[in-house]
Design an enzyme around this catalytic site. Structure first.
Site, PDB file in Angstrom:
ATOM      1  N   GLY A  65       1.739   0.294  -5.291  1.00  0.00           N
ATOM      2  CA  GLY A  65       1.965   1.403  -6.219  1.00  0.00           C
ATOM      3  C   GLY A  65       1.711   2.766  -5.603  1.00  0.00           C
ATOM      4  N   ASP A  67      -1.085   4.080  -4.807  1.00  0.00           N
ATOM      5  CA  ASP A  67      -2.092   3.945  -3.741  1.00  0.00           C
ATOM      6  C   ASP A  67      -1.398   3.685  -2.391  1.00  0.00           C
ATOM      7  OD1 ASP A  67      -4.552   3.611  -2.514  1.00  0.00           O
ATOM      8  OD2 ASP A  67      -5.013   1.692  -3.480  1.00  0.00           O
TER       9      ASP A  67
HETATM   10  N1  AR6 Z   1       3.942   9.118  -7.388  1.00  0.00           N
HETATM   11  C1  AR6 Z   1       3.506   9.149  -8.663  1.00  0.00           C
HETATM   12  N2  AR6 Z   1       3.317   8.042  -9.415  1.00  0.00           N
HETATM   13  C2  AR6 Z   1       3.581   6.846  -8.831  1.00  0.00           C
HETATM   14  C3  AR6 Z   1       4.033   6.722  -7.505  1.00  0.00           C
HETATM   15  C4  AR6 Z   1       4.209   7.927  -6.769  1.00  0.00           C
HETATM   16  N3  AR6 Z   1       4.613   7.924  -5.494  1.00  0.00           N
HETATM   17  N4  AR6 Z   1       4.209   5.406  -7.237  1.00  0.00           N
HETATM   18  C5  AR6 Z   1       3.901   4.724  -8.366  1.00  0.00           C
HETATM   19  N5  AR6 Z   1       3.525   5.584  -9.328  1.00  0.00           N
HETATM   20  P1  AR6 Z   1      -0.145   1.790  -9.982  1.00  0.00           P
HETATM   21  P2  AR6 Z   1      -2.663   1.170 -11.377  1.00  0.00           P
HETATM   22  C6  AR6 Z   1       3.120   5.332 -10.722  1.00  0.00           C
HETATM   23  O1  AR6 Z   1       0.297   0.374 -10.043  1.00  0.00           O
HETATM   24  O2  AR6 Z   1      -1.899   0.618 -12.524  1.00  0.00           O
HETATM   25  C7  AR6 Z   1      -2.603  -0.559  -6.551  1.00  0.00           C
HETATM   26  O3  AR6 Z   1      -2.244  -1.707  -5.821  1.00  0.00           O
HETATM   27  C8  AR6 Z   1       3.502   4.020 -11.340  1.00  0.00           C
HETATM   28  O4  AR6 Z   1       4.863   4.069 -11.785  1.00  0.00           O
HETATM   29  O5  AR6 Z   1       0.083   2.547  -8.725  1.00  0.00           O
HETATM   30  O6  AR6 Z   1      -3.799   2.101 -11.641  1.00  0.00           O
HETATM   31  C9  AR6 Z   1      -4.049  -0.139  -6.302  1.00  0.00           C
HETATM   32  O7  AR6 Z   1      -4.468  -0.446  -4.998  1.00  0.00           O
HETATM   33  C10 AR6 Z   1       2.527   3.951 -12.508  1.00  0.00           C
HETATM   34  O8  AR6 Z   1       3.037   4.677 -13.629  1.00  0.00           O
HETATM   35  O9  AR6 Z   1      -1.727   1.948 -10.306  1.00  0.00           O
HETATM   36  C11 AR6 Z   1      -4.786  -0.947  -7.333  1.00  0.00           C
HETATM   37  O10 AR6 Z   1      -5.055  -2.243  -6.859  1.00  0.00           O
HETATM   38  C12 AR6 Z   1       1.292   4.681 -11.993  1.00  0.00           C
HETATM   39  O11 AR6 Z   1       1.704   5.323 -10.774  1.00  0.00           O
HETATM   40  C13 AR6 Z   1      -3.832  -1.005  -8.482  1.00  0.00           C
HETATM   41  O12 AR6 Z   1      -2.532  -0.859  -7.931  1.00  0.00           O
HETATM   42  C14 AR6 Z   1       0.118   3.794 -11.674  1.00  0.00           C
HETATM   43  O13 AR6 Z   1       0.576   2.545 -11.169  1.00  0.00           O
HETATM   44  C15 AR6 Z   1      -4.030   0.120  -9.466  1.00  0.00           C
HETATM   45  O14 AR6 Z   1      -3.166  -0.058 -10.545  1.00  0.00           O
END
Ligand code: AR6
Length: 205
Positions: A65, A67
């Site tokens: 994601g 991260d």
């Molecule tokens: N810019 C902005 N938002 C984004 C981007 C980006 N480049 N890429 C994704 N999103 P997630 P969580 C959005 O899964 O649910 C990871 O593996 C995405 O569409 O990134 O807090 C970490 O290491 C969504 O709306 O984070 C943890 O293990 C939002 O970011 C876990 O995922 C959050 O999605 C954290 O899960």
């Protein structure tokens, strides 16, 4: 409502205007909340007093994601810097709801604030932990003289937090935090999260 924004139309309470692709809401006379669609890894204001927030996990060594995107864009030094954050217990550098700060390396901002949202459905009171993630990120930012900060939709991806509930927690946390940030941004990657955030901001601000 969402998607029908026109410049100068007021929301229920405060002032809202759409400037280009950005929805702007007044937080105070000197502070603005901004919502935009996009990729947080390319967001910056001045590379000096700005920070992006990472939706990390407790190990704080990268993942998928946002991260994964942040670590790729920052370069491998970010992982090295994360390793140096002391563990509070084995395998945990940042407990859920807390926040840590590192340099941003190849990213255009000055700092990355790493926070950990709750896994929806896996913990009691996820709303308290999600709010803590926002509030503690803002606190760490203030302690480090950040004036401009951008958040993704913490917990709304892999951690499956419902967008509408998450947007209410996120925006009320920003609204209630007593701060003098010049700008607080949400950079939302998906149409669904952007729509949820805009609807909530129109209702709450
Ligand atoms: N810019 C902005 N938002 C984004 C981007 C980006 N480049 N890429 C994704 N999103 P997630 P969580 C959005 O899964 O649910 C990871 O593996 C995405 O569409 O990134 O807090 C970490 O290491 C969504 O709306 O984070 C943890 O293990 C939002 O970011 C876990 O995922 C959050 O999605 C954290 O899960």
């Amino acid at each position: 409502v969402a998607g029908e924004a026109k410049a100068g139309i007021s929301s229920s309470a405060g002032k809202w205007e759409r400037l280009g692709e950005v929805d702007c809401f007044e937080l105070s006379s000197s502070s603005v909340l901004k919502l935009e669609k996009g990729d947080i890894t390319s967001w910056f204001v001045d590379g000096r007093t700005d920070a992006i927030v990472n939706a990390a996990n407790e190990r704080m060594l990268g993942g998928g994601g946002v991260d994964g995107a942040i670590h790729r864009a920052a370069g491998p030094e970010l992982k090295t810097a994360c390793y140096e954050v002391p563990e509070v217990r084995p395998g945990v550098r940042c407990p859920t709801g807390e926040a840590r700060i590192t340099p941003a390396f190849q990213l255009p901002v000055s700092r990355v604030i790493h926070t950990v949202g709750p896994i929806y459905g896996a913990v009691d009171k996820p709303e308290v932990l999600l709010r803590n993630a926002y509030i503690n990120s803002l606190k760490v930012a203030k302690e480090n003289n950040i004036d401009y900060i951008a958040f993704p939709a913490i917990s709304c991806g892999v951690y499956r937090y419902p967008f509408d509930e998450a947007s209410k927690i996120a925006i009320s946390a920003i609204k209630e935090f007593p701060s003098d940030f010049k700008e607080v941004h949400f950079v939302l990657f998906s149409d669904d999260t952007y729509r949820a955030w805009l609807e909530t901001a129109l209702e709450f601000m």
